[in-house]
Design a protein around this motif. Sequence first.
Motif, PDB file in Angstrom:
ATOM      1  N   GLU A  44       0.824  -1.189   0.000  1.00 16.06           N
ATOM      2  CA  GLU A  44       0.000   0.000   0.000  1.00 16.06           C
ATOM      3  C   GLU A  44       0.876   1.264   0.000  1.00 16.06           C
ATOM      4  N   TYR A  45       2.001   1.199   0.745  1.00 20.16           N
ATOM      5  CA  TYR A  45       2.906   2.346   0.855  1.00 20.16           C
ATOM      6  C   TYR A  45       3.472   2.706  -0.504  1.00 20.16           C
ATOM      7  N   SER A  46       3.934   1.704  -1.246  1.00 16.14           N
ATOM      8  CA  SER A  46       4.533   2.006  -2.551  1.00 16.14           C
ATOM      9  C   SER A  46       3.463   2.495  -3.517  1.00 16.14           C
ATOM     10  N   SER A  47       2.250   2.032  -3.339  1.00 12.24           N
ATOM     11  CA  SER A  47       1.151   2.512  -4.168  1.00 12.24           C
ATOM     12  C   SER A  47       0.900   3.990  -3.883  1.00 12.24           C
ATOM     13  N   LEU A  48       0.958   4.371  -2.619  1.00 10.56           N
ATOM     14  CA  LEU A  48       0.798   5.782  -2.241  1.00 10.56           C
ATOM     15  C   LEU A  48       1.919   6.626  -2.818  1.00 10.56           C
ATOM     16  N   GLN A  49       3.137   6.081  -2.747  1.00  8.03           N
ATOM     17  CA  GLN A  49       4.290   6.808  -3.299  1.00  8.03           C
ATOM     18  C   GLN A  49       4.101   7.057  -4.787  1.00  8.03           C
ATOM     19  N   ARG A  50       3.584   6.032  -5.467  1.00  6.12           N
ATOM     20  CA  ARG A  50       3.369   6.180  -6.917  1.00  6.12           C
ATOM     21  C   ARG A  50       2.306   7.235  -7.188  1.00  6.12           C
ATOM     22  N   GLN A  51       1.280   7.227  -6.360  1.00 10.33           N
ATOM     23  CA  GLN A  51       0.208   8.224  -6.531  1.00 10.33           C
ATOM     24  C   GLN A  51       0.742   9.632  -6.347  1.00 10.33           C
ATOM     25  N   VAL A  52       1.574   9.802  -5.312  1.00 12.56           N
ATOM     26  CA  VAL A  52       2.174  11.120  -5.024  1.00 12.56           C
ATOM     27  C   VAL A  52       3.042  11.559  -6.198  1.00 12.56           C
ATOM     28  N   ALA A  53       3.861  10.642  -6.677  1.00 12.31           N
ATOM     29  CA  ALA A  53       4.763  10.961  -7.782  1.00 12.31           C
ATOM     30  C   ALA A  53       3.966  11.332  -9.036  1.00 12.31           C
ATOM     31  N   TYR A  54       2.903  10.598  -9.278  1.00 13.22           N
ATOM     32  CA  TYR A  54       2.065  10.849 -10.447  1.00 13.22           C
ATOM     33  C   TYR A  54       1.387  12.213 -10.330  1.00 13.22           C
ATOM     34  N   MET A  55       0.883  12.485  -9.133  1.00 16.06           N
ATOM     35  CA  MET A  55       0.198  13.757  -8.885  1.00 16.06           C
ATOM     36  C   MET A  55       1.155  14.930  -9.108  1.00 16.06           C
ATOM     37  N   LYS A  56       2.363  14.776  -8.608  1.00 18.78           N
ATOM     38  CA  LYS A  56       3.346  15.855  -8.758  1.00 18.78           C
ATOM     39  C   LYS A  56       3.718  16.025 -10.231  1.00 18.78           C
ATOM     40  N   LYS A  57       3.904  14.926 -10.908  1.00 18.47           N
ATOM     41  CA  LYS A  57       4.254  14.987 -12.330  1.00 18.47           C
ATOM     42  C   LYS A  57       3.155  15.714 -13.120  1.00 18.47           C
ATOM     43  N   ARG A  58       1.914  15.415 -12.782  1.00 17.36           N
ATOM     44  CA  ARG A  58       0.791  16.062 -13.472  1.00 17.36           C
ATOM     45  C   ARG A  58       0.800  17.571 -13.230  1.00 17.36           C
TER      46      ARG A  58
END
Lengths: 151, 135
Positions: A2-16
């Motif tokens: 779940e943690y790495s999924s959150l990290q990916r979400q954060v990274a994606y959000m920032k990239k957007r």
Amino acid sequence: MEYSSLQRQVAYMKKRLFDQGYLDEQFYQLEELQDEANPNFVEEVVTLFFRDSSRLMANIEQALEKCPQDFHRLDSFMHQLKGSTSSIGALRVKNECTQFREYCDEGNLDGCQRSFQKVKREHAVLKQKLKAYFQLLRQIGPTERATPPGG
Amino acid sequence: MATSSSSTGVDKLKNKLRALVVDDNRMIRLYMVSLLKKANVEAEVAEDGKAAVNCFLQGKTYDIILMDKDMPQMDGVQATRILREMGVKTKIVGVTSHSTEEEKREFLEAGLDDFFVKPLTSPQLIELLKDVGNK
């Protein structure tokens, strides 16, 4: 997991946020200043920005309603706002501030009013997006590091 | 600013550079102070040119001044000119948002040592401080 999924979400959000032009490189400069001594530096600065900028925008709104308009005063307020937006990398808001100042130079009230609506809109959108971003970031803790696009 | 009674702490403070950030924008001041702190530079702030001049009239000294141009009461051009007339030899760096060539020239002629467009980045600051550190 779940943690790495959150990290990916954060990274994606920032990239957007960067890809869609809401933020520019200056945001990375802020992130570089965040460390163990100041683990929430970026969020604190951004919170301060929205507080300050909301006050400035209220001043601009009042000044726009006055008659006759004082374009020098309007420009002065917007100069302040633009300076603040540039300090956090709020690119879209900054660009609208620039447009507003051009209308001030021309003494174009109608242009100023239309432009100010855009400033308000971009400001509100950025506020929502960053609120969501920081909410997610808090869930993963202060481990997220600045990563400029392309490496 | 923090001081230390131990000889190591005092020695460290003696070697620490001191900067004056002159800007009427609170966000910019916050950013610059944080940037300087990260580079181990002790930073004070002044809200406009008049406050900056007053710092020197009070006998304060700095290794570098980061001076904004457009400020109320007294702008950066006037403040720089006055500081140079007072005999202040401190490195003064203009840090301002987009200016015309003529405005930039006027600012430089007032006595700046260097000029940068806002916001100052970490690599730019490190370069500036290298020169100051080498004096």
